[in-house]
Motif scaffolding. Structure first.
Motif, short mmCIF file in Angstrom:
data_model
loop_
_atom_site.label_atom_id
_atom_site.label_comp_id
_atom_site.label_asym_id
_atom_site.label_seq_id
_atom_site.Cartn_x
_atom_site.Cartn_y
_atom_site.Cartn_z
N ASP A 178 0.80 -1.21 0.00
CA ASP A 178 0.00 0.00 0.00
C ASP A 178 0.84 1.27 0.00
N GLY A 297 -5.18 3.43 -3.42
CA GLY A 297 -6.06 3.32 -4.58
C GLY A 297 -7.53 3.45 -4.19
N TYR A 298 -8.35 3.68 -5.16
CA TYR A 298 -9.79 3.90 -4.93
C TYR A 298 -10.45 2.73 -4.23
N ASN A 299 -10.02 1.52 -4.57
CA ASN A 299 -10.68 0.32 -4.03
C ASN A 299 -10.34 0.08 -2.56
N ASN A 300 -9.29 0.73 -2.04
CA ASN A 300 -8.88 0.47 -0.66
C ASN A 300 -8.78 1.74 0.17
N LYS A 372 -11.09 6.87 -9.11
CA LYS A 372 -11.92 5.76 -9.60
C LYS A 372 -11.46 5.34 -10.99
N ARG A 375 -8.35 3.28 -10.69
CA ARG A 375 -8.43 2.35 -9.57
C ARG A 375 -7.62 1.07 -9.78
N ASN A 376 -7.41 0.66 -11.04
CA ASN A 376 -6.70 -0.59 -11.30
C ASN A 376 -5.31 -0.38 -11.91
N GLU A 379 -2.15 -1.71 -9.73
CA GLU A 379 -2.20 -3.17 -9.64
C GLU A 379 -1.84 -3.81 -10.97
N ASP A 444 -10.98 1.41 -18.34
CA ASP A 444 -11.20 2.00 -17.02
C ASP A 444 -11.10 3.52 -17.09
#
Length: 447
Positions: A178, A297-300, A372, A375-376, A379, A444
């Motif tokens: 992170d 990131g947006y997801n976390n 958003k 977001r990926n 990763e 995305d």
């Protein structure tokens, strides 16, 4: 003076960085009294970052900043450099749009504080907040090393580690994946030499910035004497100042641990690359520093608010590392939290059902919209890091060599050989995975 002021506090901001000052200014302009508690002796004293700030967000809270802020150079020349062990492929663009500038954070943050003071924001330096104060399930104030401060709204702008956000469960302990560790050096360079080297107009405030991809892979012997290609997930940067250069790397904390790499050794390897060495030739080291950058990131993302409290800037993980954006996210989030604080104070209700307005405002702003969209990105790039930071820079260099080399070999034969080499070196499976990852990122971001 502090004793008299404390009885009238409407809001407390922890941290005098860009996010905290933006929040405090917005609250003060809403007719409320606000105090900013800063642990350092002067704002910016402990802040280390690459060097560039984005000006549109700053102008949104301080419209006259262009004429008064301590900007070093405006980034008019932007270059992406793709490195192999020996070669370099550059993609450059020059622009007169002055939307990015380099700053020294101690000077810049001090300027922000002085601007806030002019408008009546009370700043309390050398004040370390130890914990938050609760009453009936609400955050109602803070406990410092020496005293307590009470207010209906508390805004946490205490940086990437944000111990206070952890104390109240808004975020958990981070994992190495992170975080990015940014290591950098400030190098003094003669102003005239810099302007010639980076093709800047003499005597102007034009500046140059570089982002570097690749050039750090190495072969290592692993189990049973087998060799393995090690490619750390790292991106280099270079920014020009009036008479100095900031150069460094943002490297995955997870890779530093897994590969047992020392950040300063990685930085030295990067600086020794033939192309990079030419850019910093003759420069004299002035400072070495390092700091963590959140890459949730947006997801976390952590929770952004609770009863009586909101979290802004790095403390909330609001960073778009793909674009090296952090300061603009900090200022925008601080402003939106400040607007929400004014609403809560006027309503005499700082419960979560009111403070959720802050998150709603963020969702409508470029901050969460961009996070958003991206977001990926980290990763996916990490999963294909050997392709992006080793294989494709190498192929780019070979392609340009094929195009620019004039010999007696027919061009068709050369281009066919180049294309065939890709399929010989790279399996169809790997090429498909790369294509799938890039296609996913494209959709995305665009849709």
């Amino acid at each position: 003076m502090m004793e008299n002021f404390r009885e009238k506090i409407d809001a407390i901001v922890v941290g005098a960085g860009p996010a905290g000052i933006s929040a405090a200014l917005t609250i003060k302009r809403g007719g409320k009294n606000v105090v900013v508690l800063e642990r350092a002796e002067t704002a910016g004293q402990k802040n280390m970052f690459g060097g560039a700030v984005y000006l549109n967000s700053i102008k949104s809270i301080l419209p006259n900043s262009y004429n008064t802020a301590p900007y070093e150079r405006f980034m008019t020349n932007h270059t992406y450099s793709f490195l192999t062990d020996e070669e370099t492929v550059n993609i450059s663009a020059a622009s007169k749009n002055e939307t990015t500038a380099t700053v020294f954070r101690p000077k810049f943050d001090k300027w922000l504080v002085e601007e806030a003071k002019k408008e009546g924001v009370f700043i309390a330096p050398r004040t370390l907040v130890k914990k938050l104060i609760y009453k009936n399930g609400n955050v109602t104030g803070v406990q410092t090393e020496q005293e307590k401060f009470f207010a209906p709204v508390v805004i946490l702008a205490d940086g990437v580690n944000s111990l206070l956000a952890k104390q109240i469960g808004l975020r958990s302990e981070f994992f190495p994946k992170d975080m990015v560790l940014s290591v950098k050096e400030t190098l003094k360079l003669d102003k005239k030499v810099m302007e010639e080297r980076f093709q800047l107009d003499e005597g102007s405030k034009e500046g140059a910035m570089y982002e570097f991809f690749g050039g750090l892979s190495e072969m290592r012997i692993v189990k049973k004497n087998k060799k393995r290609l090690i490619t750390p997930f790292a991106i280099g940067f270079l920014y020009t100042f009036k008479d100095s250069i900031s150069i460094g790397l943002g490297v995955s904390l997870e890779d530093l641990a897994n590969y047992k790499m020392k950040p300063y050794e990685l930085l030295e390897k990067f600086k020794s690359h033939k192309h990079v060495a030419k850019l910093i030739k003759g420069a004299e080291a002035q400072e070495y520093s390092a700091h963590l950058i959140p890459e949730f990131g947006y997801n976390n993302l952590p929770r952004l608010y609770a009863n009586g409290v909101m979290v802004v800037g790095d403390a909330a993980g609001l960073v778009n590392s793909a674009h090296f954006e952090g300061t603009n996210f900090a200022i925008e989030s601080g402003k939106l939290a400040g607007e929400t604080a004014v609403i809560a104070i006027n309503l005499k209700n700082a419960r979560h059902n009111i403070l959720k307005i802050y998150e709603e405002k963020l969702k409508k702003s470029f901050v969460l919209k961009d996070l958003k969209s991206y977001r990926n990105v980290v990763e996916k790039l990490y999963s294909r890091k050997k392709s992006i930071l080793h294989y494709y820079p190498k192929k780019m260099a070979e392609l340009f060599e094929t195009v620019t080399c004039v010999d007696n070999i027919p061009k068709k034969r050369k281009f066919r050989a180049f294309a065939g080499k890709i399929f010989f070196e790279r399996s169809i499976t790997e090429l498909f995975r790369d294509f799938k990852a890039f296609l996913k990122l494209f959709f995305d971001i665009m849709f």
